[in-house]
Structures are given as C-alpha cells and as structure tokens.
Write a protein that holds these residues in place. Structure first.
Motif, PDB file in Angstrom:
ATOM      1  N   PRO A 183      25.849  -9.969   6.518  1.00 15.47           N
ATOM      2  CA  PRO A 183      25.122 -10.671   5.454  1.00 15.47           C
ATOM      3  C   PRO A 183      24.456 -11.956   5.933  1.00 15.47           C
ATOM      4  CG  PRO A 183      27.218  -9.862   4.625  1.00 15.47           C
ATOM      5  CD  PRO A 183      27.224  -9.605   6.092  1.00 15.47           C
ATOM      6  N   SER A 184      25.077 -12.636   6.897  1.00 16.06           N
ATOM      7  CA  SER A 184      24.504 -13.888   7.400  1.00 16.06           C
ATOM      8  C   SER A 184      23.133 -13.651   8.039  1.00 16.06           C
ATOM      9  CB  SER A 184      25.447 -14.524   8.417  1.00 16.06           C
ATOM     10  OG  SER A 184      25.732 -13.630   9.482  1.00 16.06           O
TER      11      SER A 184
ATOM     12  N   GLY B 228       0.785  -1.222   0.000  1.00 13.49           N
ATOM     13  CA  GLY B 228       0.000   0.000   0.000  1.00 13.49           C
ATOM     14  C   GLY B 228       0.818   1.274   0.000  1.00 13.49           C
ATOM     15  N   THR B 229       2.138   1.133  -0.036  1.00 15.44           N
ATOM     16  CA  THR B 229       3.017   2.308  -0.067  1.00 15.44           C
ATOM     17  C   THR B 229       4.015   2.155  -1.217  1.00 15.44           C
ATOM     18  OG1 THR B 229       4.806   1.448   1.332  1.00 15.44           O
ATOM     19  CG2 THR B 229       2.869   2.354   2.447  1.00 15.44           C
ATOM     20  N   ALA B 230       4.850   3.169  -1.393  1.00 15.88           N
ATOM     21  CA  ALA B 230       5.884   3.111  -2.435  1.00 15.88           C
ATOM     22  C   ALA B 230       7.102   2.308  -2.001  1.00 15.88           C
ATOM     23  CB  ALA B 230       6.315   4.525  -2.825  1.00 15.88           C
ATOM     24  N   MET B 231       7.108   1.838  -0.753  1.00 16.54           N
ATOM     25  CA  MET B 231       8.239   1.056  -0.267  1.00 16.54           C
ATOM     26  C   MET B 231       8.238  -0.329  -0.902  1.00 16.54           C
ATOM     27  SD  MET B 231      10.934   0.909   1.476  1.00 16.54           S
ATOM     28  CE  MET B 231      12.069  -0.363   2.005  1.00 16.54           C
ATOM     29  N   GLN B 232       9.264  -0.588  -1.707  1.00 13.77           N
ATOM     30  CA  GLN B 232       9.335  -1.830  -2.471  1.00 13.77           C
ATOM     31  C   GLN B 232      10.119  -2.901  -1.721  1.00 13.77           C
ATOM     32  OE1 GLN B 232      11.292  -0.664  -6.076  1.00 13.77           O
ATOM     33  NE2 GLN B 232       9.974   1.115  -6.356  1.00 13.77           N
ATOM     34  N   SER B 233       9.984  -4.125  -2.204  1.00 12.53           N
ATOM     35  CA  SER B 233      10.823  -5.214  -1.725  1.00 12.53           C
ATOM     36  C   SER B 233      12.176  -5.145  -2.434  1.00 12.53           C
ATOM     37  CB  SER B 233      10.164  -6.560  -2.029  1.00 12.53           C
ATOM     38  OG  SER B 233      11.099  -7.611  -1.888  1.00 12.53           O
ATOM     39  N   PHE B 234      13.244  -5.223  -1.638  1.00  8.34           N
ATOM     40  CA  PHE B 234      14.585  -5.180  -2.214  1.00  8.34           C
ATOM     41  C   PHE B 234      15.270  -6.541  -2.174  1.00  8.34           C
ATOM     42  CE2 PHE B 234      13.793  -0.735  -1.483  1.00  8.34           C
ATOM     43  CZ  PHE B 234      14.445  -0.112  -2.535  1.00  8.34           C
ATOM     44  N   ALA B 235      14.505  -7.597  -1.886  1.00  2.00           N
ATOM     45  CA  ALA B 235      15.094  -8.934  -1.764  1.00  2.00           C
ATOM     46  C   ALA B 235      15.764  -9.387  -3.051  1.00  2.00           C
ATOM     47  CB  ALA B 235      14.012  -9.936  -1.347  1.00  2.00           C
ATOM     48  N   LYS B 236      15.187  -9.023  -4.194  1.00  5.66           N
ATOM     49  CA  LYS B 236      15.755  -9.430  -5.471  1.00  5.66           C
ATOM     50  C   LYS B 236      16.559  -8.317  -6.135  1.00  5.66           C
ATOM     51  CE  LYS B 236      12.383 -12.993  -6.712  1.00  5.66           C
ATOM     52  NZ  LYS B 236      11.417 -13.463  -7.741  1.00  5.66           N
TER      53      LYS B 236
ATOM     54  N   ALA C 270      17.212 -14.400   7.499  1.00  3.52           N
ATOM     55  CA  ALA C 270      15.842 -13.899   7.339  1.00  3.52           C
ATOM     56  C   ALA C 270      15.204 -14.429   6.061  1.00  3.52           C
ATOM     57  CB  ALA C 270      15.848 -12.375   7.341  1.00  3.52           C
ATOM     58  N   LEU C 271      16.006 -14.509   4.991  1.00  6.19           N
ATOM     59  CA  LEU C 271      15.499 -15.069   3.739  1.00  6.19           C
ATOM     60  C   LEU C 271      15.170 -16.549   3.882  1.00  6.19           C
ATOM     61  CD1 LEU C 271      17.932 -13.340   1.209  1.00  6.19           C
ATOM     62  CD2 LEU C 271      15.472 -12.956   1.392  1.00  6.19           C
ATOM     63  N   ASP C 272      16.039 -17.267   4.546  1.00  6.11           N
ATOM     64  CA  ASP C 272      15.803 -18.701   4.754  1.00  6.11           C
ATOM     65  C   ASP C 272      14.554 -18.940   5.582  1.00  6.11           C
ATOM     66  OD1 ASP C 272      18.057 -19.270   3.308  1.00  6.11           O
ATOM     67  OD2 ASP C 272      19.356 -19.508   5.059  1.00  6.11           O
ATOM     68  N   ALA C 273      14.325 -18.050   6.547  1.00  2.49           N
ATOM     69  CA  ALA C 273      13.137 -18.194   7.402  1.00  2.49           C
ATOM     70  C   ALA C 273      11.862 -17.985   6.581  1.00  2.49           C
ATOM     71  CB  ALA C 273      13.194 -17.182   8.531  1.00  2.49           C
ATOM     72  N   ASP C 274      11.952 -17.179   5.529  1.00  7.08           N
ATOM     73  CA  ASP C 274      10.794 -16.938   4.655  1.00  7.08           C
ATOM     74  C   ASP C 274      10.688 -17.976   3.549  1.00  7.08           C
ATOM     75  OD1 ASP C 274      10.119 -14.676   6.077  1.00  7.08           O
ATOM     76  OD2 ASP C 274      11.317 -13.360   4.805  1.00  7.08           O
ATOM     77  N   GLY C 275      11.721 -18.833   3.449  1.00 10.81           N
ATOM     78  CA  GLY C 275      11.718 -19.810   2.364  1.00 10.81           C
ATOM     79  C   GLY C 275      12.063 -19.205   1.020  1.00 10.81           C
TER      80      GLY C 275
END
Length: 380
Positions: A366-367, A330-338, A372-377
């Motif tokens: 970085p670990s 709902g905001t302009a804040m994007q996902s930066f995961a990729k 956090a990524l691993d926890a999200d799958g």
C-alpha cells in the motif's frame, strides 16, 4: 343517458384504480407524488382512448348492421360536408386539449428541481454508478452485487437477480432531493420506476431531475440506455429511510470515511503478506475487473485486452500502478484512484502480476500506491 354515461365512467375509473393498479402489466403508482400523478395521467388518457374506441367501433358496427345491402339500404350521396368536416376536426381538437392540460402540468412539475433539500451528483460509468452527496463530503461507487455463479447459471437466481448492489443510494423520505446527472464515458440513463424518474447521463453535460419519496423502503431500477456489453449489469438500488435515520446514516458515512483514511495511513508502515494480498486481490478483481478482462484474465479479443502475459502486467511496476490510478484515455479503462483503497489497489495489482501463470513474484505494498498518489498530488 347522461346518468348512464357518468355511471359507466365512474365504474371504469374505480376498476382502473383498484384492479389495474395492481396488475403486473400496468404502470405502477410508485411512492412519490409525481409518480402517482404520472399514473393518474396514464390511466385517464387510457380510459379516454378506451371510450373513444368503444364509441367509434359501436357506431361502425351499428352502421354495418343497419345499413347493410340485404336490408335494401341505399348509400347516401354527399361530398365535402362542412358540418362533418368541422365536427371531425373540432372534437379531436377538444379531446387533445383536455388531455394536454394535465399532461403539461405534470411535465412542468417533473422538471422543477428548485428548492431542493439535498443535492446528489450521479455519475454513470461502465458499469457502475458514482454517488456524491454535494456539500456533505460523502461519496461512493455502487456496483452489481449478484454473485458470478448466478450469472453463469451455476446457482439458482435469487428474487433480486441483477437488481442488487454492494452500496445502495440512501435517501431521506419527505425531502426534495435534486439529482445532477452526468457520465464518465458513454450515455447512461438512471431509472427508478417507483419514483417516475428516468434521466440520461451524458458525458460532458449535466442534466437534472428530482424526487420526493413518501414511503420508507427499497426501490430498484436499472440503467435504461444501451451503454455497452454489460448494460444489463448496471442496477440502481435506493434505500429510503426516515429523516432522522438519514442524519444518523450520513454521520456514520462520514465517520467511516475518516476511519478508512486512518486505516490507509496505518498501512504505510506495514508490510502486508503476499498471501493476504492475493486473497483480497482476487476478490477485488472479480468485482471490478472480471467483467471486461474475464475471470481467466484472457480478456475479449478486439474489445478488452488480455492480462495474462500482458506487457503492462508483467512489465514495469510503476506503469502498472499508473494505469490503475489514472485509467487510459479513449478506452473503457477507468481510473480506480477513488474507487478502491490503497490496500485494494496494491492487492489487485499483486494478484494480476502473479495469477494465470504471470508469476512475476512481485508483491505491491500500500505504501507504494500512496507514494504514487502523493507524487501526483492526489489525496486519498
């Protein structure tokens, strides 16, 4: 009279091809068959309009001069002439049909994206483009590369001011490339004049178009839809290369992705110094965050929140990591995961938590991002 008309038309046509084609005020021919067809259609209809204008004004001025009152001319008295009614209906109708036939053929050709050699998904977001080579496991974001000191008038503008990116879209020549257009947020429009391609990218929808480039070169365009305050900072740059060079580039892009994954994996057992993270973090922030939150971290009141003293930035680390990885719906804040590597994400979070007087002393590794990524799958 017929020979004179034919000669006049030929002169106008040659003039349009050799002089008007090189004018900065005219539509460009471009480097695709479609763009050339659009140009020829434009010039043909333009010349038809010019001829109509010349004929109409010639008749009008002839009538004004030869039927003026000072010569004793007496107005003709007629009303509802059937012949005149038929003529001024039939002639424009025929002209429109003559113009519609080539226009329809060109429009149909522009919409025929079938039998493509390569398909690329283009996703617009504020204010960058995401390119995904379908079936090739290659994707990347393309962002404005114009230095901030040029934008803020602290340095002279370069010739490609606001029309340069960090990673251009690379395409092969002599191959039909199909584009699938969509958006992550608002309506954008991917436009490259040299290809005669301009297609809206709408959130929740997929539009398609295509191109087939004839010449090697660098071609530039922009987002042609008013997509927000930084609409003018969303350029398109395409590098057209030979088919053999494209195969080489594609192989190198896949290899670079693999090396990046290996580099991320190697970081998991390392502790990156705070100084190194701060330097990298500032670079990432200026490239990816400063447009909204401003270089000072003060944001834009009522539009983009300040990061200086922000509860998220100086609060729980996991919450800060989460919003960088997933964005805020709902905001302009994007996902930066990729968009960013785990080192870049760790660096920019470290920078934000220690810049502008935040001074939390936190150093994110970085670990922690990978955990956090691993926890999200999610797989980086």
């Amino acid at each position: 009279m017929g020979k004179l008309s034919s000669s006049l038309w030929l002169i106008l046509f040659v003039f349009s091809q050799n002089v008007l084609a090189n004018s900065q005020y005219n539509m460009r021919k471009g480097v695709t068959d479609i763009s050339n067809n659009v140009y020829q259609l434009h010039m043909t209809i333009f010349l038809i309009c010019c001829v109509i204008g010349v004929i109409v004004f010639a008749i009008m001025f002839w009538a004004l001069i030869h039927h003026r009152k000072s010569k004793g001319a007496v107005p003709a008295q007629f009303h509802e002439s059937t012949k005149v009614e038929i003529l001024w209906t039939a002639i424009p109708f025929v002209i429109l049909i003559v113009m519609a036939i080539p226009a329809t053929k060109t429009l149909i050709a522009m919409e025929d994206a079938s039998k493509a050699d390569l398909t690329i998904k283009i996703t617009g977001s504020q204010w960058k483009w995401h390119y995904e080579y379908m079936g090739e496991d290659v994707e990347f974001y393309s962002m404005l590369a114009t230095p901030q000191n040029e934008i803020t008038n602290l340095a002279d503008k370069n010739p490609n001011y606001l029309l340069e990116v960090d990673k251009p879209l690379v395409l092969p020549i002599n191959q039909k490339v199909r584009f699938l257009m969509t958006s992550d947020d608002v309506i954008h429009s991917w436009w490259v004049p040299d290809f005669a391609v301009k297609k809206d990218a709408n959130p929740g929808f997929i539009n398609e178009t295509w191109t087939n480039i004839n010449e090697v070169g660098t071609y530039r365009g922009q987002c042609a839809e008013l997509c927000g305050k930084d609409h003018g900072f969303m350029p398109v740059v395409v590098e057209a290369i030979t088919e053999e060079d494209f195969k080489t580039w594609l192989a190198e892009a896949k290899q670079a992705k693999q090396k990046a994954a290996e580099a991320d994996a190697a970081l998991l057992d390392q502790v990156v110094p705070k100084e190194e993270l701060m330097v990298l973090g500032e670079q990432v922030y200026m490239a990816s965050c400063a447009a909204c939150h401003q270089p000072t971290g003060l944001g834009l009141p009522g539009v983009f929140p300040a990061l200086k003293g922000s509860p998220i930035v100086i609060g729980d680390i996991k919450g800060h990591i989460d919003i960088l990885l997933h964005g805020k719906p709902g905001t302009a804040m994007q996902s930066f995961a990729k968009q960013l590597s785990i080192k870049q994400i760790a660096a920019v979070i470290t920078y934000k938590r220690n810049a502008w007087g935040n001074d939390t002393g936190d150093v994110i590794q970085p670990s922690e991002i990978q955990a956090a990524l691993d926890a999200d799958g999610e797989a980086k």
